[in-house]
Design a protein around this motif. Structure first.
Motif, PDB file in Angstrom:
ATOM      1  N   PRO A  67       0.817  -1.024   0.030  1.00  0.00           N
ATOM      2  CA  PRO A  67      -0.095  -0.011  -0.361  1.00  0.00           C
ATOM      3  C   PRO A  67       0.857   1.300  -0.214  1.00  0.00           C
ATOM      4  CG  PRO A  67      -0.222  -1.024   2.102  1.00  0.00           C
ATOM      5  CD  PRO A  67       0.596  -2.065   1.223  1.00  0.00           C
ATOM      6  N   SER A  68       0.307   2.214  -0.590  1.00  0.00           N
ATOM      7  CA  SER A  68       1.086   3.684  -0.783  1.00  0.00           C
ATOM      8  C   SER A  68       0.761   4.343   0.576  1.00  0.00           C
ATOM      9  CB  SER A  68       0.600   4.306  -2.016  1.00  0.00           C
ATOM     10  OG  SER A  68      -0.691   4.677  -1.969  1.00  0.00           O
ATOM     11  N   ALA A  69      -0.187   4.094   1.076  1.00  0.00           N
ATOM     12  CA  ALA A  69      -0.592   4.791   2.267  1.00  0.00           C
ATOM     13  C   ALA A  69      -1.481   3.960   3.312  1.00  0.00           C
ATOM     14  CB  ALA A  69      -1.167   6.233   2.061  1.00  0.00           C
ATOM     15  N   THR A  70      -1.509   4.357   4.522  1.00  0.00           N
ATOM     16  CA  THR A  70      -2.636   3.955   5.261  1.00  0.00           C
ATOM     17  C   THR A  70      -3.893   4.289   5.073  1.00  0.00           C
ATOM     18  OG1 THR A  70      -2.534   5.498   7.309  1.00  0.00           O
ATOM     19  CG2 THR A  70      -0.757   3.618   7.272  1.00  0.00           C
ATOM     20  N   LEU A  75      -7.409   8.770   4.137  1.00  0.00           N
ATOM     21  CA  LEU A  75      -8.898   9.698   4.259  1.00  0.00           C
ATOM     22  C   LEU A  75      -8.416  11.299   4.942  1.00  0.00           C
ATOM     23  CD1 LEU A  75     -11.730   9.759   5.243  1.00  0.00           C
ATOM     24  CD2 LEU A  75     -11.408   8.724   7.333  1.00  0.00           C
ATOM     25  N   LEU A  76      -7.015  11.233   5.403  1.00  0.00           N
ATOM     26  CA  LEU A  76      -6.829  12.808   5.607  1.00  0.00           C
ATOM     27  C   LEU A  76      -6.609  13.406   4.474  1.00  0.00           C
ATOM     28  CD1 LEU A  76      -4.659  11.968   8.748  1.00  0.00           C
ATOM     29  CD2 LEU A  76      -6.952  13.203   8.708  1.00  0.00           C
ATOM     30  N   ALA A  77      -5.909  12.706   3.395  1.00  0.00           N
ATOM     31  CA  ALA A  77      -5.831  13.535   2.069  1.00  0.00           C
ATOM     32  C   ALA A  77      -6.888  13.803   1.408  1.00  0.00           C
ATOM     33  CB  ALA A  77      -4.705  12.549   1.440  1.00  0.00           C
ATOM     34  N   LEU A  78      -7.976  12.988   1.569  1.00  0.00           N
ATOM     35  CA  LEU A  78      -9.358  13.340   0.885  1.00  0.00           C
ATOM     36  C   LEU A  78      -9.857  14.495   1.499  1.00  0.00           C
ATOM     37  CD1 LEU A  78     -11.771  12.667  -0.881  1.00  0.00           C
ATOM     38  CD2 LEU A  78     -12.442  11.050   0.693  1.00  0.00           C
ATOM     39  N   ILE A  79     -10.009  14.442   2.854  1.00  0.00           N
ATOM     40  CA  ILE A  79     -10.319  15.626   3.635  1.00  0.00           C
ATOM     41  C   ILE A  79      -9.806  16.773   3.211  1.00  0.00           C
ATOM     42  CG2 ILE A  79     -10.697  16.824   6.024  1.00  0.00           C
ATOM     43  CD1 ILE A  79     -11.151  13.760   7.131  1.00  0.00           C
ATOM     44  N   ASP A  80      -8.174  17.104   3.033  1.00  0.00           N
ATOM     45  CA  ASP A  80      -7.714  18.156   2.924  1.00  0.00           C
ATOM     46  C   ASP A  80      -7.858  18.592   1.416  1.00  0.00           C
ATOM     47  OD1 ASP A  80      -6.326  18.040   5.379  1.00  0.00           O
ATOM     48  OD2 ASP A  80      -4.682  17.155   4.499  1.00  0.00           O
ATOM     49  N   THR A  81      -8.303  17.780   0.380  1.00  0.00           N
ATOM     50  CA  THR A  81      -8.556  18.058  -0.805  1.00  0.00           C
ATOM     51  C   THR A  81      -9.997  18.593  -0.883  1.00  0.00           C
ATOM     52  OG1 THR A  81      -7.163  16.173  -1.810  1.00  0.00           O
ATOM     53  CG2 THR A  81      -8.916  16.896  -3.223  1.00  0.00           C
ATOM     54  N   GLU A  82     -10.879  18.043  -0.327  1.00  0.00           N
ATOM     55  CA  GLU A  82     -12.165  18.611  -0.080  1.00  0.00           C
ATOM     56  C   GLU A  82     -12.072  19.950   0.370  1.00  0.00           C
ATOM     57  OE1 GLU A  82     -15.171  17.625  -1.403  1.00  0.00           O
ATOM     58  OE2 GLU A  82     -13.812  16.155  -2.477  1.00  0.00           O
ATOM     59  N   LEU A  83     -11.429  20.403   1.530  1.00  0.00           N
ATOM     60  CA  LEU A  83     -11.205  21.479   2.175  1.00  0.00           C
ATOM     61  C   LEU A  83     -10.551  22.603   1.484  1.00  0.00           C
ATOM     62  CD1 LEU A  83     -10.330  20.518   5.772  1.00  0.00           C
ATOM     63  CD2 LEU A  83     -12.445  21.543   5.006  1.00  0.00           C
ATOM     64  N   ALA A  84      -9.551  22.251   0.375  1.00  0.00           N
ATOM     65  CA  ALA A  84      -8.967  22.981  -0.480  1.00  0.00           C
ATOM     66  C   ALA A  84     -10.141  23.522  -1.663  1.00  0.00           C
ATOM     67  CB  ALA A  84      -7.798  22.425  -1.115  1.00  0.00           C
TER      68      ALA A  84
END
Length: 90
Positions: A67-70, A75-84
């Motif tokens: 896996p590239s990430a846990t 999930l945190l990356a998705l949240i950051d993208t949505e906030l951006a």
């Protein structure tokens, strides 16, 4: 435990998810694999056929080698993208 035929009569499906029929195997690296009797593994895929209401479905699950990430990191990356997206209106 019900037989496969009894399971089919009860649910109309072959290959239903029955955790009690699984075999647990410890791997050399310390991880654990759960293996179901109606599933075949080849490299990084799991194959099975399911009969649902008279129709046969071939199901293949594909898993990445490493896996590239846990899941939490993804999930945190998705949240950051949505906030951006919310902070930069189109």
């Amino acid at each position: 435990m019900r037989t496969e035929f009894e399971e089919y009569i009860s649910t109309g499906m072959l290959g239903t998810y029955r955790p009690e029929a699984a075999t647990v195997k410890r791997m050399e690296d310390g991880s654990v694999d759960t293996i179901f009797t109606d599933t075949a593994q080849t490299d990084s895929t799991w194959d099975r056929e399911m009969l649902i209401e008279g129709r046969v479905f071939h199901v293949t699950s594909v898993f990445a080698g490493e896996p590239s990430a846990t899941p939490t990191e993804k999930l945190l990356a998705l949240i950051d993208t949505e906030l951006a997206k919310e902070s930069h209106p189109a």
